[in-house]
Motif scaffolding. Structure first.
Motif, short mmCIF file in Angstrom:
data_model
loop_
_atom_site.label_atom_id
_atom_site.label_comp_id
_atom_site.label_asym_id
_atom_site.label_seq_id
_atom_site.Cartn_x
_atom_site.Cartn_y
_atom_site.Cartn_z
N UNK A 149 59.93 84.38 15.94
CA UNK A 149 60.93 84.17 17.55
C UNK A 149 62.44 84.54 16.52
N UNK A 150 62.58 84.38 15.46
CA UNK A 150 63.52 84.51 15.01
C UNK A 150 64.46 85.82 14.87
N UNK A 151 65.93 85.59 15.63
CA UNK A 151 67.02 86.83 15.85
C UNK A 151 67.27 87.03 14.07
N UNK A 152 67.36 87.79 14.15
CA UNK A 152 68.46 88.38 12.68
C UNK A 152 69.78 87.93 13.28
N UNK A 153 70.41 87.52 11.83
CA UNK A 153 71.83 87.45 11.95
C UNK A 153 72.62 88.90 12.51
N UNK A 154 73.27 88.90 13.43
CA UNK A 154 74.37 89.17 13.67
C UNK A 154 73.68 90.86 15.42
N UNK A 155 72.06 90.39 15.34
CA UNK A 155 71.21 91.41 16.16
C UNK A 155 71.89 90.47 17.68
N UNK A 156 71.61 91.55 18.37
CA UNK A 156 71.95 91.13 19.63
C UNK A 156 70.73 90.41 20.24
N UNK A 211 64.19 84.32 22.08
CA UNK A 211 64.75 85.72 20.81
C UNK A 211 66.22 84.22 19.98
N UNK A 212 65.09 83.37 19.10
CA UNK A 212 65.58 82.22 18.41
C UNK A 212 66.74 82.43 17.40
N UNK A 213 67.40 82.45 17.79
CA UNK A 213 68.87 82.18 16.42
C UNK A 213 69.47 81.23 16.29
N UNK A 214 69.24 81.13 14.80
CA UNK A 214 69.26 79.82 13.95
C UNK A 214 70.50 79.13 13.61
N UNK A 215 71.44 78.34 14.48
CA UNK A 215 72.69 78.66 14.69
C UNK A 215 72.56 77.24 14.19
#
Lengths: 316, 538
Positions: A48-55, B343-347
């Protein structure tokens, strides 16, 4: 259970294998939950990772699920009770008195183990047992808390000043095994080690006979008497007689040695210096060592003192 | 920096605007007090860490090389005592707790701002006395077991006084937070609309108030025994050394939950924000915090299975111990479930939060071997135990703290961290941590006792591995702190809400103004309303 394992070392006592079985039982359950939780954690984090910069994508509004929460509360609880019960079962077996066990008195002191057998013989830092013969260790400490630990037996018990604690051992393997102190007891803690030697019964009996004969032989020379006193007074805890460095200076070849003192003087270790260092150890402290040795004025007197000095002179 | 920030937001001056020693030393602002705690506690983290590096260096070889046995004993004692009493216990509650409790509940300060300042200065005096004890550094181990601690020539008395004051500061802070959480919540913020960090801090504060007096009294008894010769713990005078252990663990076991609950609170904040999902099972997580706090008081005896305590007592303590695992497990499952379909952001804050879960699972599962009687007898007081509590304390609490520091750094300082550095540091820390501490599980299973300055040669290979791991770990921590220091000056200016969080601290400027909120907000919903509402929320 095989006799030894790469992960745990030898299984040398009656309970070693049983403890390892409990360990492996827990390992199986823990391993299952490890794979389940870490697997889901990593899978979800990547899936469920979001791509960089994607909303952020639209996500569902899930706030809980009672059925699932009950499931993951009840099933682990039941497994935990099983782990508890199995661990308790083996623990009680381990601590239940074995009828007819031979008794050995164990006294710990900083930083030495003294083992005293029923016939009056005693030995420092060496315990000898016969194969398959149950033994009850009756243990106490002379100063601070220590803990007798035999890894290959999976057994450990603290020794507390002012009370007796017990350990029941059934040797199942011949050979030599390590005994450690597992409760921090001061400067020499890590060197407070002893050896456990297990022999087949006939050999053991032969050894006991020869030891008794030595004891009966009667008149001891001052050197022999000094050696016995040296060991029973706990000196070996800090002083080696073979040159290995310990908490205190080694006494190998001490007589006649030029000793550098903490205050800068150098003196020759004669009889008087040895005597004084035993009764008033703080007076002429050897350079590089801490003043932690207790005075032996009250414990070693006259002939005894002379015998210990004679023994020290014999350490070439 | 702060002047520009004021101009940029156009509000009243931010809390960092005033300069000068007095403006800090006499401040009643919970945020400034939080920052002072942050600096004080993290200094001890760095000192304690350097001591740990020396310990690992010594253990590279099994013999008497590098330092004397006495020096080694002093170093491991100081490492433990500093890390536990001056870092892990106060780190999250006193620094991040102070800074963010009022912000998260919509208050202008804590309930007793002046008491808050006194607590800080009591803490400082405690530190000074503790540092003074280094003239004759203690060698008792951080557990101070009698009779050794009553006999050793080192400065146990001075250190006990220092610890007594640090404990007092901790009690007052806990009390302050309890009253704050009860009385200062913004209108509309019911208990079930509180952020979970507040629940964690609430549980922690209750434990601090109830358990810390016991260790304070224990230190007084120890000092009385040393100075006046009263034999509370001396069997020759009718005392009992085991009594000390009961007292000590009656505090020191609950206190591990003082350490972990706030970290769990941080994780419960970070995961929903970066997964854009509501927290799964809010009530279960909140009640788990209280349950852990409560059961934590009933399990202290599991530190004493081989101490000579009766078999019956051991069995009861072992049984109760397994019940702590249940609420802990619930939290783990709920965090993982929160990730599902997110909607996971890996910061970097999220990476540390995931590292927390990963490492804490290992720490928690290895606790089963120590809670079970038969296996505890074998592995207690060995490196297995050392590995277990480093996985829970460092892998748990400290990873949670790092997650919190990366998450809230923009709010505290008004600057963003360098994300690339933060991720590199994270990688070094996670790899280094596991290479350092995982081999210790095996060392312990093979029987290597803890607190050994010299050890049998058969244990050397795994010790070398652990020492090499400690260098990787140290490099990671170094990069992380370098990033903190560098970003203070060179970081990009932080927006008010860089992570799109829904808790109240993100509604105020970064850094916040002195009064926090121009008008106190009115709360109408819980702070986890991420994602599309299909069903009716609670």
């Amino acid at each position: 259970m095989p006799e030894s394992s790469a992960l745990f070392g030898a299984r040398a006592s009656l309970v070693s294998g049983q403890v390892d079985a409990v360990f492996l039982f827990i390992l199986a359950i823990a391993g299952f939950f490890f794979v389940l939780t870490q697997g889901l954690l990593i899978y979800f984090a990547l899936r469920y990772r979001r791509k960089k910069g994607e909303p952020p994508a639209e996500t569902p509004y899930i706030t809980g699920n009672q059925t699932m929460e009950v499931i993951w509360m009840v099933i682990p609880s039941l497994l935990l009770v099983a782990i508890f019960a199995y661990g308790m079962f083996v623990f009680i077996k381990m601590t239940t008195p074995i009828p007819g066990a031979t008794e050995v008195q164990v006294t710990a002191s900083q930083f030495q183990w003294t083992f005293k057998y029923q016939d009056g013989r005693s030995a420092a830092n060496e315990l000898r047992l016969a194969l398959d013969q149950p033994v009850k260790l009756i243990m106490t400490s002379r100063d601070v808390i220590h803990s007798l630990y035999i890894p290959d037996y999976r057994q450990k018990q603290d020794l507390v000043p002012g009370r007796y604690t017990y350990l029941w051992l059934v040797p199942k393997k011949t050979g030599t095994f390590d005994i450690y102190c597992a409760e921090y007891c001061g400067t020499g803690h890590s060197l407070m080690r002893a050896t456990l030697i297990v022999m087949p019964l006939p050999e053991y009996d032969k050894w006991v006979q020869s030891e008794r004969q030595k004891l009966k032989a009667g008149v001891q020379s001052p050197v022999e008497r000094g050696k016995a006193l040296f060991e029973s007074s706990g000196c070996l805890g800090c002083h080696s007689v073979d040159g290995t460095p310990k908490v205190g200076p080694t006494l190998k070849g001490v007589f006649g040695r030029q000793v550098q003192l903490a205050d800068g003087r150098t003196i020759t270790a004669d009889e008087e210096y040895l005597r004084e260092s035993i009764v008033e150890p703080g007076e002429d402290l050897v350079k590089g060592f801490q003043a932690i040795m207790p005075p032996y004025q009250a414990t070693l007197k006259d002939d005894d003192l002379a015998a210990v000095v004679a023994y020290l002179k014999s350490l070439k | 920096m702060s002047d520009e920030a004021t101009a940029a937001t156009g509000h009243e001056p931010d809390y960092l605007a005033q300069k000068g020693f007095r403006s800090w030393a006499c401040t009643h602002d919970h945020k400034r007090i939080g920052v002072m705690y942050l600096i004080a506690t993290h200094s001890f983290f760095l000192i304690g860490g350097i001591l740990a590096m020396l310990l690992r260096l010594k253990l590279l070889t099994p013999g008497p090389a590098l330092m004397s046995d006495h020096a080694y004993n002093v170093l491991f004692t100081l490492h433990g005592a500093m890390m536990i009493f001056l870092f892990i216990i106060p780190a999250i509650p006193s620094s991040l707790g102070n800074f963010f409790i009022p912000l998260l509940i919509g208050a202008r300060d804590v309930a007793f701002p002046r008491l808050n300042l006194y607590s800080f200065w009591i803490f400082v005096v405690g530190i000074v006395i503790t540092v003074a004890s280094l003239l004759q550094p203690i060698d008792t181990g951080w557990t101070f077991y009698t009779p050794y601690s009553a006999q050793t020539a080192s400065a146990v008395t001075a250190l006990s006084c220092g610890m007594f004051l640090v404990g007092m500061s901790s009690i007052l802070t806990g009390l302050n937070f309890i009253v704050t959480i009860h009385t200062m919540r913004a209108p509309g913020m019911t208990w079930y609309r509180m952020p979970l960090f507040i629940w964690g801090m609430y549980g922690t504060s209750v434990i601090q108030v109830l358990a810390t007096p016991v260790i304070g009294i224990t230190f007084v008894l120890l000092v009385a025994e040393r100075l006046l010769g009263i034999g509370f713990f001396d069997p020759a005078k009718g005392g009992d050394p085991l009594l000390f252990q009961h007292f000590f663990w009656f505090y020191s076991h609950p206190v591990v939950y003082v350490m972990i609950l706030p970290a769990m609170g941080i994780i419960s904040e970070v995961i929903p924000v970066f997964a854009r999902k509501p927290i799964f099972g809010y009530k279960a997580i909140a009640y788990s915090a209280l349950a852990i706090g409560f059961i934590g008081f009933l399990v202290w005896g599991h530190h004493m299975f081989v101490s000579g305590m009766s078999t019956v007592a051991s069995v009861i303590f072992s049984f109760l111990t397994f019940f702590v695992a249940v609420p802990t497990g619930i939290k783990i499952f709920n965090w993982i479930a929160t990730l599902y379909r997110g909607s996971i952001s890996l910061d970097s804050p999220m990476l540390y939060a995931l590292a927390f879960i990963f490492l804490f699972i290992i720490g928690g599962l290895t606790g089963l071997f120590l809670g079970s009687l038969a296996t505890d007898v074998h592995v207690t007081d060995t490196y297995f135990l050392v590995a277990h509590f480093h996985y829970t304390m460092m892998g748990g609490t400290i990873m949670g703290l790092f997650a919190g520091l990366h998450y809230w750094f923009p709010k505290i300082t008004g600057r963003m961290l360098n994300e690339k550095w933060a991720k590199q540091a994270w990688l070094f820390i996670v790899v280094g941590f596991n290479v350092t501490f995982f081999p210790m599980f095996i060392l312990g299973m093979q029987g290597m006792p803890r607190r050994f300055s010299q050890y049998p040669e058969k244990y050397q290979p795994l010790n070398i591995l652990a020492t090499v791991g400690s260098w990787i770990l140290f490099a990671g921590i170094f990069i992380m702190f370098l990033n903190f220091v560098r970003s203070l000056r060179h970081g990009a200016r932080a927006p008010d809400n860089p992570w799109q969080g829904l808790t109240l601290e993100w509604t105020v400027p970064s850094p916040p103004t002195v009064e926090n909120f121009e008008t106190i907000p009115t709360i109408t919903d819980w702070p986890y309303g991420y994602g599309k509402k299909k069903r009716q929320a609670k």
